[in-house]
Design an enzyme around this catalytic site. Sequence first.
Site, mmCIF file in Angstrom:
data_model
loop_
_atom_site.group_PDB
_atom_site.id
_atom_site.type_symbol
_atom_site.label_atom_id
_atom_site.label_comp_id
_atom_site.label_asym_id
_atom_site.label_seq_id
_atom_site.Cartn_x
_atom_site.Cartn_y
_atom_site.Cartn_z
ATOM 1 C CG HIS A 68 -38.331 82.870 42.022
ATOM 2 N ND1 HIS A 68 -37.653 81.742 41.637
ATOM 3 C CD2 HIS A 68 -38.697 82.681 43.306
ATOM 4 C CE1 HIS A 68 -37.630 80.898 42.647
ATOM 5 N NE2 HIS A 68 -38.241 81.442 43.676
ATOM 6 C CG ASN A 126 -33.643 82.511 40.397
ATOM 7 O OD1 ASN A 126 -34.290 81.479 40.582
ATOM 8 N ND2 ASN A 126 -33.853 83.314 39.364
ATOM 9 C CG ASN A 150 -32.460 74.948 32.880
ATOM 10 O OD1 ASN A 150 -31.711 74.379 32.106
ATOM 11 N ND2 ASN A 150 -33.301 74.303 33.666
ATOM 12 N NE ARG A 198 -35.438 78.772 31.569
ATOM 13 C CZ ARG A 198 -35.491 78.659 32.890
ATOM 14 N NH1 ARG A 198 -34.602 79.277 33.649
ATOM 15 N NH2 ARG A 198 -36.425 77.930 33.439
ATOM 16 N NE ARG A 218 -43.642 81.007 34.779
ATOM 17 C CZ ARG A 218 -42.395 80.579 34.568
ATOM 18 N NH1 ARG A 218 -41.423 81.005 35.362
ATOM 19 N NH2 ARG A 218 -42.127 79.748 33.589
ATOM 20 C CE1 TYR A 253 -38.093 82.626 34.238
ATOM 21 C CE2 TYR A 253 -37.920 81.303 32.244
ATOM 22 C CZ TYR A 253 -38.288 81.437 33.571
ATOM 23 O OH TYR A 253 -38.844 80.361 34.241
HETATM 24 C C1 DQA Z 1 -37.383 81.034 38.127
HETATM 25 C C2 DQA Z 1 -38.782 80.422 38.309
HETATM 26 C C3 DQA Z 1 -38.697 78.908 38.404
HETATM 27 O O1 DQA Z 1 -39.994 78.354 38.544
HETATM 28 C C4 DQA Z 1 -38.059 78.336 37.143
HETATM 29 O O2 DQA Z 1 -37.912 76.936 37.264
HETATM 30 C C5 DQA Z 1 -36.766 78.988 36.803
HETATM 31 C C6 DQA Z 1 -36.681 80.445 36.916
HETATM 32 C C7 DQA Z 1 -37.449 82.566 37.958
HETATM 33 O O3 DQA Z 1 -36.416 83.211 38.157
HETATM 34 O O4 DQA Z 1 -38.493 83.107 37.606
HETATM 35 O O5 DQA Z 1 -35.821 78.351 36.374
HETATM 36 O O6 DQA Z 1 -36.617 80.764 39.276
#
Ligand code: DQA
Length: 149
Positions: free
Chosen positions: A101, A75, A13, A20, A108, A25
Amino acid sequence: MKQYSFHVIHGPNLNLLGEREPAIYSTLTLEEINNRIREFAMSKNCEVRCFQSNSEGEIIDYIQNNRHCDGIIINAGAYTHTSIAIRDCLASINIPCIEVHLSNIYSRERFRSHSYIAPVCIGQICGFGYYSYIVALQALIHYVENYSK
Ligand code: DQA
């Protein structure tokens, strides 16, 4: 000085960055983030290759195929919280790895506070948006220059 070769791996993703959940993000796309990583790498005279996959198996294949590089920044997205297979893969190779991350996973949902990956990494950086990758790269360079074989 040796020119180091690193790989940055983005998990599921993260190809949708930009559209997104921008409040979490930001609106930077993955390509824009990769460009910032490459720009920083060039300023430090290292080579960085960036890879993204939504598939756990492809991520494992990529790590295995590049296991002789100088270091990995990963990541793993949601696989961070679920994937024993990626953890075992990182534990099987003999190169330094840093977990990254964009968001602060500790502020979170509770399920994001556990990482299967972190214990097999030299360190973890989270919460600084795209700059988490830059901090990780800086730390990785420092590590390989001072502690690697
Ligand atoms: C993430 C944090 C993860 O919990 C989430 O599932 C992601 C993005 C981040 O970069 O903050 O896909 O890895």
